[in-house]
Motif scaffolding. Sequence first.
Motif, PDB file in Angstrom:
ATOM      1  N   LEU A  78       0.692  -1.305  -0.274  1.00  0.00           N
ATOM      2  CA  LEU A  78      -0.178   0.032  -0.053  1.00  0.00           C
ATOM      3  C   LEU A  78       0.769   1.034   0.067  1.00  0.00           C
ATOM      4  CD1 LEU A  78      -2.471  -1.265   2.497  1.00  0.00           C
ATOM      5  CD2 LEU A  78      -3.087  -0.504   0.111  1.00  0.00           C
ATOM      6  N   LEU A  79       2.045   1.095   0.533  1.00  0.00           N
ATOM      7  CA  LEU A  79       2.810   2.229   0.787  1.00  0.00           C
ATOM      8  C   LEU A  79       3.264   2.282  -0.622  1.00  0.00           C
ATOM      9  CD1 LEU A  79       5.200   1.559   4.100  1.00  0.00           C
ATOM     10  CD2 LEU A  79       3.304   3.788   3.539  1.00  0.00           C
ATOM     11  N   ILE A  80       3.825   1.420  -1.703  1.00  0.00           N
ATOM     12  CA  ILE A  80       4.098   1.620  -2.155  1.00  0.00           C
ATOM     13  C   ILE A  80       2.985   2.129  -3.930  1.00  0.00           C
ATOM     14  CG2 ILE A  80       5.620   0.405  -4.197  1.00  0.00           C
ATOM     15  CD1 ILE A  80       6.567  -1.000  -2.312  1.00  0.00           C
ATOM     16  N   MET A  81       1.973   1.538  -3.225  1.00  0.00           N
ATOM     17  CA  MET A  81       0.385   2.102  -4.576  1.00  0.00           C
ATOM     18  C   MET A  81       0.473   3.718  -4.516  1.00  0.00           C
ATOM     19  SD  MET A  81      -1.815  -0.850  -3.809  1.00  0.00           S
ATOM     20  CE  MET A  81      -2.675  -1.144  -5.362  1.00  0.00           C
ATOM     21  N   ILE A  86       0.011   8.441  -6.702  1.00  0.00           N
ATOM     22  CA  ILE A  86       0.834  10.039  -6.343  1.00  0.00           C
ATOM     23  C   ILE A  86       1.154  11.106  -7.565  1.00  0.00           C
ATOM     24  CG2 ILE A  86       2.473  10.399  -4.863  1.00  0.00           C
ATOM     25  CD1 ILE A  86      -0.940  12.009  -3.198  1.00  0.00           C
ATOM     26  N   GLY A  87       1.786   9.932  -7.974  1.00  0.00           N
ATOM     27  CA  GLY A  87       2.528  10.420  -9.351  1.00  0.00           C
ATOM     28  C   GLY A  87       2.184  10.640 -10.070  1.00  0.00           C
ATOM     29  N   ILE A  88       0.738   9.780 -10.386  1.00  0.00           N
ATOM     30  CA  ILE A  88       0.125   9.612 -11.546  1.00  0.00           C
ATOM     31  C   ILE A  88      -0.058  11.188 -12.388  1.00  0.00           C
ATOM     32  CG2 ILE A  88      -1.946   8.613 -13.172  1.00  0.00           C
ATOM     33  CD1 ILE A  88      -1.911   6.078 -10.659  1.00  0.00           C
ATOM     34  N   LYS A  93      -6.067  15.692 -11.096  1.00  0.00           N
ATOM     35  CA  LYS A  93      -5.806  15.472 -10.340  1.00  0.00           C
ATOM     36  C   LYS A  93      -6.702  14.982  -8.855  1.00  0.00           C
ATOM     37  CE  LYS A  93      -1.328  15.011  -8.971  1.00  0.00           C
ATOM     38  NZ  LYS A  93      -0.519  14.279  -9.537  1.00  0.00           N
ATOM     39  N   ALA A  94      -7.582  15.319  -8.556  1.00  0.00           N
ATOM     40  CA  ALA A  94      -7.951  14.853  -7.164  1.00  0.00           C
ATOM     41  C   ALA A  94      -8.541  14.014  -6.760  1.00  0.00           C
ATOM     42  CB  ALA A  94      -9.428  16.105  -7.215  1.00  0.00           C
ATOM     43  N   GLU A  95      -9.142  13.183  -7.841  1.00  0.00           N
ATOM     44  CA  GLU A  95      -9.777  11.997  -8.163  1.00  0.00           C
ATOM     45  C   GLU A  95      -8.387  10.918  -8.320  1.00  0.00           C
ATOM     46  OE1 GLU A  95     -11.689  10.213 -11.654  1.00  0.00           O
ATOM     47  OE2 GLU A  95     -12.949  12.487 -11.811  1.00  0.00           O
ATOM     48  N   VAL A  96      -7.137  11.264  -8.633  1.00  0.00           N
ATOM     49  CA  VAL A  96      -5.910  10.610  -8.368  1.00  0.00           C
ATOM     50  C   VAL A  96      -5.704  10.798  -6.835  1.00  0.00           C
ATOM     51  CG1 VAL A  96      -3.596  10.712  -8.887  1.00  0.00           C
ATOM     52  CG2 VAL A  96      -4.967  10.682 -10.544  1.00  0.00           C
ATOM     53  N   GLU A  97      -5.381  11.951  -6.510  1.00  0.00           N
ATOM     54  CA  GLU A  97      -5.159  11.283  -5.251  1.00  0.00           C
ATOM     55  C   GLU A  97      -5.811  11.507  -4.015  1.00  0.00           C
ATOM     56  OE1 GLU A  97      -4.349  16.321  -4.733  1.00  0.00           O
ATOM     57  OE2 GLU A  97      -2.629  16.286  -5.904  1.00  0.00           O
TER      58      GLU A  97
END
Length: 198
Positions: A78-81, A86-88, A93-97
Motif C-alpha cells: 500500500l505504501l508503494i502504491m 500520487i505521481g500519476i 488530479k483530485a481523483e488520483v490524489e
Amino acid sequence: CFPCPEPKRSILTRFENETLDPLLANAVFAWTARHAAIYHNLFPGKDPNQVGQGFFLKAKSLVKDRFMKTSIDTMQSLLIMYIYAIGIPSEHKAEVESEAYIYLGLAIRMCLDLKMNSESSSSDPYDKERNRRFFWVLYFLETLGSIHSDKPFSLPPKNMVTVQFPTLMEHEKQGEARYRVEFMIQRFKITRIYRNII
C-alpha cells in the motif's frame, strides 16, 4: 532508499526464492518500471507513466481482497502504491490524489493494527528494526502528504508514540547502505521537528 533490515527477507531475496507476495511484487514492479524509465533510460521511446501501469492495475486487483487482512507485506504494498499513485499525471488530479490517500490511509491503519507506534517487545532485533522503519516511513509520508494536501493527520500524537528511531544494523555499517540509512534517520528526525512545529 531505506533497505530491509534483514537481508534474507529483502524483496530481492524473496523474489529470487519465489516467495515474494504477488501483491508486493506487482507494486514494486509498477514503481520500479516508471523509475527506471525516468532515471535510468530504460524503456526508450515509451511513456514512463505507462510502462508500470499493467503491474499497478494487477496490484489494484490483488489489494481488493486484503483490506481486512493486516500484514506487513500488504502494508508495504500500500505504501508503494501510494507513492506510485500520487505521481500519476492526470487531468483529474483530485481523483488520483484521493485514490492515493486511500492507500496511505489503509497502510496507516495496518501500521496501527500492528502497534508499530510502540517500541516492539520482540527479542528479535530484525523485528524491532522492521517495526521502527515502517512506522517512521509512514510518519514521514503522512507528514509530507498532509502538509501539501491540507488533510488531517491519522497517526497518533507524539505522547502515544514510543517507538524509537531506526538504527544501523550491523551489516549496514559499511558502504553505501550506511549513508542511505543514516540519511533517512536524520530525515525522520527533521520531519518530527517540523511536525511538532506545525
